[in-house]
Scaffold this motif. Structure first.
Motif, PDB file in Angstrom:
ATOM      1  N   GLN A  15     -27.641   0.812  39.474  1.00  0.00           N
ATOM      2  CA  GLN A  15     -28.868   1.399  39.395  1.00  0.00           C
ATOM      3  C   GLN A  15     -29.883   0.822  38.754  1.00  0.00           C
ATOM      4  O   GLN A  15     -30.492   1.165  37.927  1.00  0.00           O
ATOM      5  N   ILE A  16     -30.054  -0.472  38.859  1.00  0.00           N
ATOM      6  CA  ILE A  16     -30.994  -1.430  38.342  1.00  0.00           C
ATOM      7  C   ILE A  16     -32.174  -1.425  39.260  1.00  0.00           C
ATOM      8  O   ILE A  16     -32.284  -1.691  40.205  1.00  0.00           O
ATOM      9  N   LYS A  17     -33.284  -0.592  38.580  1.00  0.00           N
ATOM     10  CA  LYS A  17     -34.529  -0.557  39.503  1.00  0.00           C
ATOM     11  C   LYS A  17     -35.408  -1.672  39.336  1.00  0.00           C
ATOM     12  O   LYS A  17     -35.953  -2.309  40.081  1.00  0.00           O
ATOM     13  N   THR A  18     -35.541  -2.059  37.910  1.00  0.00           N
ATOM     14  CA  THR A  18     -36.541  -3.225  37.829  1.00  0.00           C
ATOM     15  C   THR A  18     -35.980  -4.183  36.588  1.00  0.00           C
ATOM     16  O   THR A  18     -35.066  -3.751  35.814  1.00  0.00           O
ATOM     17  N   PHE A  19     -36.104  -5.320  36.542  1.00  0.00           N
ATOM     18  CA  PHE A  19     -35.727  -6.376  35.617  1.00  0.00           C
ATOM     19  C   PHE A  19     -36.657  -6.475  34.609  1.00  0.00           C
ATOM     20  O   PHE A  19     -38.039  -6.630  34.824  1.00  0.00           O
ATOM     21  N   LYS A  24     -33.978 -16.460  34.342  1.00  0.00           N
ATOM     22  CA  LYS A  24     -32.473 -16.467  34.823  1.00  0.00           C
ATOM     23  C   LYS A  24     -31.396 -15.782  33.636  1.00  0.00           C
ATOM     24  O   LYS A  24     -30.558 -14.871  34.060  1.00  0.00           O
ATOM     25  N   ASN A  25     -31.697 -16.048  32.612  1.00  0.00           N
ATOM     26  CA  ASN A  25     -30.967 -15.283  31.451  1.00  0.00           C
ATOM     27  C   ASN A  25     -30.871 -13.880  31.335  1.00  0.00           C
ATOM     28  O   ASN A  25     -30.373 -13.214  31.138  1.00  0.00           O
ATOM     29  N   ALA A  26     -32.458 -13.669  31.186  1.00  0.00           N
ATOM     30  CA  ALA A  26     -32.731 -12.246  31.005  1.00  0.00           C
ATOM     31  C   ALA A  26     -32.068 -11.332  32.317  1.00  0.00           C
ATOM     32  O   ALA A  26     -31.433 -10.360  31.946  1.00  0.00           O
ATOM     33  N   VAL A  27     -32.280 -11.670  33.593  1.00  0.00           N
ATOM     34  CA  VAL A  27     -31.649 -11.049  34.548  1.00  0.00           C
ATOM     35  C   VAL A  27     -30.214 -11.042  34.638  1.00  0.00           C
ATOM     36  O   VAL A  27     -29.643  -9.988  34.827  1.00  0.00           O
ATOM     37  N   MET A  28     -29.594 -12.150  34.248  1.00  0.00           N
ATOM     38  CA  MET A  28     -28.200 -12.069  34.258  1.00  0.00           C
ATOM     39  C   MET A  28     -27.473 -11.251  32.929  1.00  0.00           C
ATOM     40  O   MET A  28     -26.647 -10.519  33.167  1.00  0.00           O
ATOM     41  N   SER A  29     -28.238 -11.386  31.844  1.00  0.00           N
ATOM     42  CA  SER A  29     -28.147 -10.412  30.869  1.00  0.00           C
ATOM     43  C   SER A  29     -28.091  -8.966  30.956  1.00  0.00           C
ATOM     44  O   SER A  29     -27.089  -8.094  30.867  1.00  0.00           O
ATOM     45  N   ALA A  34     -25.420  -3.992  32.724  1.00  0.00           N
ATOM     46  CA  ALA A  34     -24.960  -2.758  33.736  1.00  0.00           C
ATOM     47  C   ALA A  34     -23.580  -2.727  34.186  1.00  0.00           C
ATOM     48  O   ALA A  34     -23.006  -1.709  34.294  1.00  0.00           O
ATOM     49  N   MET A  35     -22.976  -3.893  34.583  1.00  0.00           N
ATOM     50  CA  MET A  35     -21.526  -3.902  34.939  1.00  0.00           C
ATOM     51  C   MET A  35     -20.647  -3.520  33.767  1.00  0.00           C
ATOM     52  O   MET A  35     -19.763  -2.698  34.025  1.00  0.00           O
ATOM     53  N   ILE A  36     -20.814  -3.919  32.833  1.00  0.00           N
ATOM     54  CA  ILE A  36     -19.886  -3.415  31.655  1.00  0.00           C
ATOM     55  C   ILE A  36     -20.063  -1.746  31.315  1.00  0.00           C
ATOM     56  O   ILE A  36     -19.057  -1.289  31.025  1.00  0.00           O
ATOM     57  N   TYR A  37     -21.290  -1.101  31.487  1.00  0.00           N
ATOM     58  CA  TYR A  37     -21.531   0.191  31.419  1.00  0.00           C
ATOM     59  C   TYR A  37     -20.725   1.085  32.359  1.00  0.00           C
ATOM     60  O   TYR A  37     -20.113   1.779  32.331  1.00  0.00           O
ATOM     61  N   TYR A  38     -20.843   0.423  33.519  1.00  0.00           N
ATOM     62  CA  TYR A  38     -20.281   0.831  34.738  1.00  0.00           C
ATOM     63  C   TYR A  38     -18.882   0.905  34.750  1.00  0.00           C
ATOM     64  O   TYR A  38     -18.144   2.000  34.897  1.00  0.00           O
TER      65      TYR A  38
END
Length: 95
Positions: A15-19, A24-29, A34-38
Motif C-alpha cells: 500500500q505505498i501510494k507515493t514515495f 534510490k536510497n529514499a525509495v528503497m528505505s 513497508a515490507m518490515i511492517y507487513y
C-alpha cells in the motif's frame, strides 16, 4: 518478467501510494520499512491466531496506536470498544 511481478506485489500488498523521496536510497528505505511492517503484521496475525484480515488488523493498530493497551487487549476488542478508546483519550500522556 519477475521484476514486473515483484513491483505488482509491492503495489498491491504494501500500500505505498507515493514515495516520499526521489533518490534510490529514499525509495528503497520506504519499501523496506513497508515490507518490515507487513511481515510484523503477518507474524502478529499468525501468533495470535487472529481470524480477520491483515487490512483490518492494520486499521485496528492504526486507530489505537497511542492508546495504553496491550496487543492482546487490542486484538480482542470489538469495533465499538476501539472507537471508545479514541473518544476517551482527549489528551495523551506520555510520562
Amino acid at each position: 518478467m519477475a521484476n514486473r511481478n515483484i513491483f505488482r506485489w509491492i503495489k498491491q500488498n504494501l500500500q505505498i501510494k507515493t514515495f516520499l523521496g526521489t533518490s534510490k536510497n529514499a525509495v528503497m528505505s520506504q519499501v523496506w520499512i513497508a515490507m518490515i511492517y507487513y511481515l510484523l503484521l503477518t507474524y502478529i496475525k499468525y501468533q495470535s491466531k487472529y481470524e480477520k484480515s491483515l487490512f483490518y488488523l492494520h486499521r485496528i493498530i492504526k486507530e489505537a496506536l497511542l492508546s495504553r493497551l496491550t496487543l492482546i487487549d487490542l486484538l480482542s476488542a470489538t469495533p465499538a470498544r476501539i472507537s471508545d478508546f479514541k473518544i476517551k483519550e482527549f489528551q495523551l500522556v506520555f510520562w
